[in-house]
Design a protein around this motif. Structure first.
Motif, PDB file in Angstrom:
ATOM      1  N   LEU A 108       0.829  -1.207   0.000  1.00  0.00           N
ATOM      2  CA  LEU A 108       0.000   0.000   0.000  1.00  0.00           C
ATOM      3  C   LEU A 108       0.864   1.257   0.000  1.00  0.00           C
ATOM      4  N   LEU A 109       1.929   1.246   0.814  1.00  0.00           N
ATOM      5  CA  LEU A 109       2.799   2.414   0.886  1.00  0.00           C
ATOM      6  C   LEU A 109       3.503   2.645  -0.448  1.00  0.00           C
ATOM      7  N   MET A 110       3.970   1.590  -1.077  1.00  0.00           N
ATOM      8  CA  MET A 110       4.650   1.740  -2.359  1.00  0.00           C
ATOM      9  C   MET A 110       3.689   2.251  -3.435  1.00  0.00           C
ATOM     10  N   ALA A 111       2.460   1.792  -3.398  1.00  0.00           N
ATOM     11  CA  ALA A 111       1.466   2.292  -4.345  1.00  0.00           C
ATOM     12  C   ALA A 111       1.226   3.783  -4.131  1.00  0.00           C
ATOM     13  N   LYS A 112       1.180   4.224  -2.882  1.00  0.00           N
ATOM     14  CA  LYS A 112       1.001   5.649  -2.598  1.00  0.00           C
ATOM     15  C   LYS A 112       2.204   6.456  -3.072  1.00  0.00           C
ATOM     16  N   LEU A 113       3.398   5.896  -2.935  1.00  0.00           N
ATOM     17  CA  LEU A 113       4.593   6.587  -3.412  1.00  0.00           C
ATOM     18  C   LEU A 113       4.562   6.788  -4.921  1.00  0.00           C
ATOM     19  N   GLU A 114       3.897   5.876  -5.617  1.00  0.00           N
ATOM     20  CA  GLU A 114       3.782   5.980  -7.079  1.00  0.00           C
ATOM     21  C   GLU A 114       2.565   6.791  -7.494  1.00  0.00           C
ATOM     22  N   GLY A 115       1.869   7.377  -6.528  1.00  0.00           N
ATOM     23  CA  GLY A 115       0.719   8.210  -6.844  1.00  0.00           C
ATOM     24  C   GLY A 115      -0.545   7.444  -7.168  1.00  0.00           C
ATOM     25  N   GLN A 116      -0.580   6.158  -6.838  1.00  0.00           N
ATOM     26  CA  GLN A 116      -1.752   5.347  -7.126  1.00  0.00           C
ATOM     27  C   GLN A 116      -2.793   5.485  -6.021  1.00  0.00           C
ATOM     28  N   ALA A 117      -4.056   5.328  -6.386  1.00  0.00           N
ATOM     29  CA  ALA A 117      -5.137   5.345  -5.401  1.00  0.00           C
ATOM     30  C   ALA A 117      -5.158   4.020  -4.652  1.00  0.00           C
TER      31      ALA A 117
END
Length: 335
Positions: A308-317
């Motif tokens: 989840l954190l990595m997805a947020k770092l990539e700007g993903q919802a």
């Protein structure tokens, strides 16, 4: 004699390509032919080249580090916490990130300090309280964060955990289905409830609600961790509730002690008292008799939190709330 560090220029010379080509192969920012890419990778392996972490961080504007905020407080079970931490570290490495472990109980001040230092790209927080004082700051920080646990108000946050309320309910449901009418929960140490720690509060609430739904005579109380304290707690419980026949234990350090105390007090498991635990499988399987249990899936939770954190770092919802469904495994300690 000191060994000279292999540089990107050395790799380029060895592979017979430009330095920029090596950079593109390593970063993946530009398409390179399969033949050239393989030649560069072969040179990297032969020469033992390792990209400079500081240079990569400057180029990507990323620290390639995430913080795991795990304040070491009284009443916490270290072996289980280390399962969470190990899962976070191994998953973060799959994303080419290292983990900065923050164990001091600094609250919001510690979060502000590490975020302001630019040492980390994002934060994972554990031991989340129902009214966690770190939450207001998390909503303001530019750095993304994920909580392993749920505060009372998770709006605007990203939280992941086992559904502890459902876990507590599953234990009560299991004992009710077996025909037990008087049950009790021995929970975490008292200090954990005094802090308002989310997982402990939610487990007890789920257990109590399910017991009421089944019309059971139910008790719920904290339990300390040493054998003498556990023995005293079990003896008091049986003195007060002599018809007690079902026991839920949500305290990893106390689970084995509960079985020992019951033996000393003349109660057979499961003939006289059925016991159900909420704990990792290795604890349940090592017990004698083996414990019927709801698994605490530390590896899955840690893995999900990093993803989840990595997805947020990539700007993903990402979803604000991720609750893992609890799983009950029936073993020898209940019938």
């Amino acid at each position: 004699m000191p060994v000279r560090t292999v540089t990107i220029a050395d790799v380029a010379k060895h592979a017979g390509v430009a330095v920029s080509t090596v950079s593109y192969v390593l970063s993946g920012k530009r398409a390179i032919s399969a033949t050239t890419r393989q030649r560069v990778l072969d040179s990297v392996r032969v020469l033992g080249y390792h990209p400079n972490a500081g240079a990569r961080a400057l180029a990507s504007k990323r620290a390639k580090v995430i913080a795991l905020v795990l304040p070491l407080r009284a009443g916490m079970n270290l072996p289980v916490l280390m399962q969470f931490a190990t899962s976070v570290v191994t998953t973060a490495r799959q994303y080419d990130h290292d983990v900065l472990l923050m164990t001091a109980d600094e609250g919001a001040d510690g979060l502000h300090r590490v975020a302001a230092s630019a040492l980390v790209d994002g934060l994972l927080l554990m031991d989340v309280e129902i009214h966690d004082p770190r939450v207001p700051l998390l909503r303001k920080l530019a750095e993304p964060s994920v909580l392993i646990g749920f505060p009372a108000d998770p709006e605007g946050l990203t939280c992941v955990d086992l559904d502890f309320a459902r876990a507590g309910a599953l234990c009560a449901d299991h004992l009710a289905d077996l025909g037990h009418r008087e049950i009790a929960l021995l929970g975490a140490p008292r200090v954990v409830y005094e802090r308002g720690t989310g997982f402990a509060e939610r487990t007890m609430a789920g257990y109590v609600e399910a017991a009421r739904r089944h019309g059971l005579e139910a008790d719920a109380r904290p339990c300390e961790e040493s054998f003498d304290e556990v023995h005293a707690a079990v003896k008091l419980l049986l003195d007060e509730r002599p018809e007690l026949s079902g026991l839920v234990v949500h305290n990893e350090a106390a689970a084995g002690h509960v079985l020992g105390a019951l033996r000393i007090l003349g109660r057979r498991v499961p003939e006289d008292v059925s016991v159900v635990a909420i704990c990792p499988d290795d604890i349940a399987e090592r017990a004698s008799p083996a414990l019927t249990s709801v698994l605490i899936p530390a590896e899955d939770v840690g893995r999900q939190a990093v993803r989840l954190l990595m997805a947020k770092l990539e700007g993903q919802a990402v979803p604000e709330s991720t609750l893992l469904e609890p799983r009950l495994t029936i073993r020898e300690s209940s019938r």
